[in-house]
Write a protein that holds these residues in place. Structure first.
Motif: not given
Length: 586
Positions: A110-122, A160-166
């Motif tokens: 989950l850390v790996g998934w959210y780390g990737y998704r957050l970066t691509v979101q930004l 990292v999940a919080s930042l992604y959803y925010l």
């Protein structure tokens, strides 16, 4: 929300799912290596998990650790959500010990998934997402946080999940994440509350400044103030902030049955919090206290070294017109420095409220790790693409550049395995005396042991029976608990090395001890010098060493032949009832 990917020529032939899959592959690799170690032996357990799991043995058998001081204490400090998860899994046949070994793998994924998704979101670059995810995972696994399967295992994942959803403005998933924080890792909820509160404060100050510049003579009406203080765009965030605060209320206002919480004034006088102590915090000197201290220092990690590249992102933005790729960086990138700043604020608040918000370093370590890792992935992607563009302008073969980049990527992935001594770091400990554990398991479930040995911290989980005291369970945050543990240790030291057997009899009767355990070297002076924990219990330890150096081994040593039940792996087991029946020796 569909995000257009940046067409990096470095990886133009590799789809985004490849980079996400590669990120998850490394997450699975690190988690899998930990899993392999966890199940390498029957008697393996994570260092910190020993204390959190002790009370959860009651899920398996309600008679285990009944009315046990240590089990009651660690139940009181275990977050409700984490305890409920272990309880739920126990109902379907997964024991707390097994779950503690299984949990790190899905957390890593989950850390790996959210780390990737957050970066691509930004910054919509799959290769940036991969590097961010990889660096974040390596930084997490260079410490034993995830492997502990305790509240601190959830820090990076929840942040990292919080930042992604925010960043995506997905308010319902963000609200759920904040709820999980409050129930699983309250300290992360403290940090996210500071983060959201500071975001609101920054917004309000900016609005006031802008309006003052545009209209310095403006008269502020009540409706105007409300509009500017609580704008529609920020109301969902404020709602989430309110939710975070609500989840923290039980944590903030609950009065522990083991109160009071130790204060900074008290802790400065306790050897447990001084250098060489159980939890060294008050180091001498400015640098030692504020920077070098593991718990007191600001502790911003620069492992792996690539994570430090993330600090360059704000500086690169000065060249935004010249660096075309920076135009793809979304405005939500500001979440990263805001999180880092919030960690610093939390650091100083935790210092001011010593022990009530746990150790200050937690706030900077986890917040900066997330912020720098995500930033580092973005900077690396920009830098590598800039290198590719430069090679094309210079006429250098793209194959040479691609080969260089490939070697760099391989070096980045292998770095932890080649440089760090233990990676991934798990802090798993292996019980060295299965014979002793099996003996204890055969005794009545209420049996209490008295033991000074290093293996005492393993007895509750592996032997499944209470023990009088042990280092790992001697946590000095709540004095209502720790004073009892410390007194037990002082009484045990005095009784074991006293020339008067009445001291041992008093201890047995007062604490209802059933078995007294002695290491083979228990009556050698070097024994009490070899175990750092013993140094915290002066003057009893010093008196015992002096007695042994004088050639006197104490009353307990004299009755070993008469009261010995058996010897298990070098540990002699004495019958406490036999000791009580003996005449006092002087």
């Amino acid at each position: 929300m569909t995000i257009r990917a940046v067409p990096l020529t470095i990886a133009r032939q590799l789809p985004a799912r490849f980079w996400l899959g590669l990120s998850l592959a490394f997450a699975a690799l690190y988690g899998g290596l930990a899993l392999q170690e966890a199940f390498s032996s029957e008697y393996v357990i994570q260092d910190d998990a020993r204390v959190y799991l002790i009370w959860m043995q009651r899920f398996l058998d309600s008679e285990l650790f009944s009315h046990d001081l240590m089990a009651d204490y660690f139940q009181s400090v275990t977050p409700w959500g984490l305890g409920s998860l272990y309880r739920l899994m126990a109902t379907v046949g997964i024991t707390p010990l097994v779950l503690s070994k299984l949990l790190p793998l899905p957390l890593s994924l989950l850390v790996g998934w959210y780390g990737y998704r957050l970066t691509v979101q930004l910054f919509p670059s799959p290769i940036a997402g991969f590097f961010s995810s990889l660096i974040l995972l390596q930084s997490c696994w260079q410490r034993d946080d995830i492997a502990s399967a305790s509240p601190r295992s959830f820090w990076e994942l929840l942040l990292v999940a919080s930042l992604y959803y925010l960043a995506r403005k997905n308010w319902i998933p963000l609200a759920i994440t904040v709820l999980i924080m409050g129930f699983f890792c309250p300290l992360a909820a403290v940090l996210i509350s500071l983060f959201l509160g500071l975001r609101w404060l920054w917004f309000v100050m900016n609005v006031i400044q802008v309006n003052h510049v545009n209209n310095p003579k403006r008269v502020w009406m009540r409706s105007t103030i409300v509009t500017y203080l609580f704008p529609k765009s920020l109301r969902p965030e404020l709602g989430i902030l309110g939710l975070a605060i609500v989840t923290l209320l039980p944590y903030v206002f609950s009065q522990s049955e083991f109160a009071p919480t130790v204060t900074a004034t008290q802790a400065r006088l306790m050897p447990e919090f001084l250098p060489g102590g159980r939890l060294p915090f008050f180091f001498p000197g400015f640098f030692g206290y504020w920077f070098d201290g593991t718990d007191s220092g600001i502790q911003i990690t620069f492992n792996p070294p690539l994570i430090a590249i993330g600090l360059l992102l704000p500086w690169l933005l000065k060249f935004r017109p010249q660096i075309s790729l920076l135009k793809e960086l979304r405005s939500e990138w500001i979440l990263l420095p805001q999180l880092a700043f919030s960690g610093v604020v939390g650091f100083f608040i935790a210092h001011a409220m010593f022990a009530k918000l746990h150790f200050p370093s937690r706030y900077t370590t986890h917040s900066w790790r997330v912020a720098m890792a995500v930033s580092a992935g973005i900077v690396l992607a920009i830098g590598l693409q800039s290198l590719m563009n430069w090679s094309q302008r210079s006429g250098i073969s793209t194959n040479i550049v691609r080969g260089t980049v490939t070697l760099f990527a391989i070096a980045a992935t292998l770095y932890p395995h080649l440089v760090w001594k233990d990676f991934p770091s798990t802090s798993y400990v292996t019980g060295e005396n299965p014979e002793l554990y099996r003996f204890l398991q055969s005794t009545p479930k209420s049996s209490m042991t008295a033991y000074l040995g290093l293996d005492g911290s393993n007895l509750p989980m592996f032997g499944q029976r209470p023990t009088l005291t042990a280092q790992e369970y001697a946590v000095p945050f709540h004095l209502g608990y720790y004073r009892q543990i410390r007194q037990r240790m002082l009484d045990l030291l005095h009784a074991q090395y006293s020339s008067d057997l009445s001291s041992a009899k008093t201890l047995i009767q007062h604490y209802h001890v059933d078995y007294w355990l002695l290491d083979r070297a228990a009556f050698e002076p070097s024994y009490l010098k070899s175990y750092r924990w013993f140094r915290l219990f002066e003057p009893e330890t010093g008196a015992a060493i002096a007695t042994l150096k004088a050639g006197k081994s104490g009353a307990i040593a004299q009755i070993v032949p008469q009261c010995r039940i058996t010897t298990a792996g070098g540990v002699t087991i004495l019958d406490a009832q036999c000791i009580l029946k003996h005449s006092s020796l002087k």
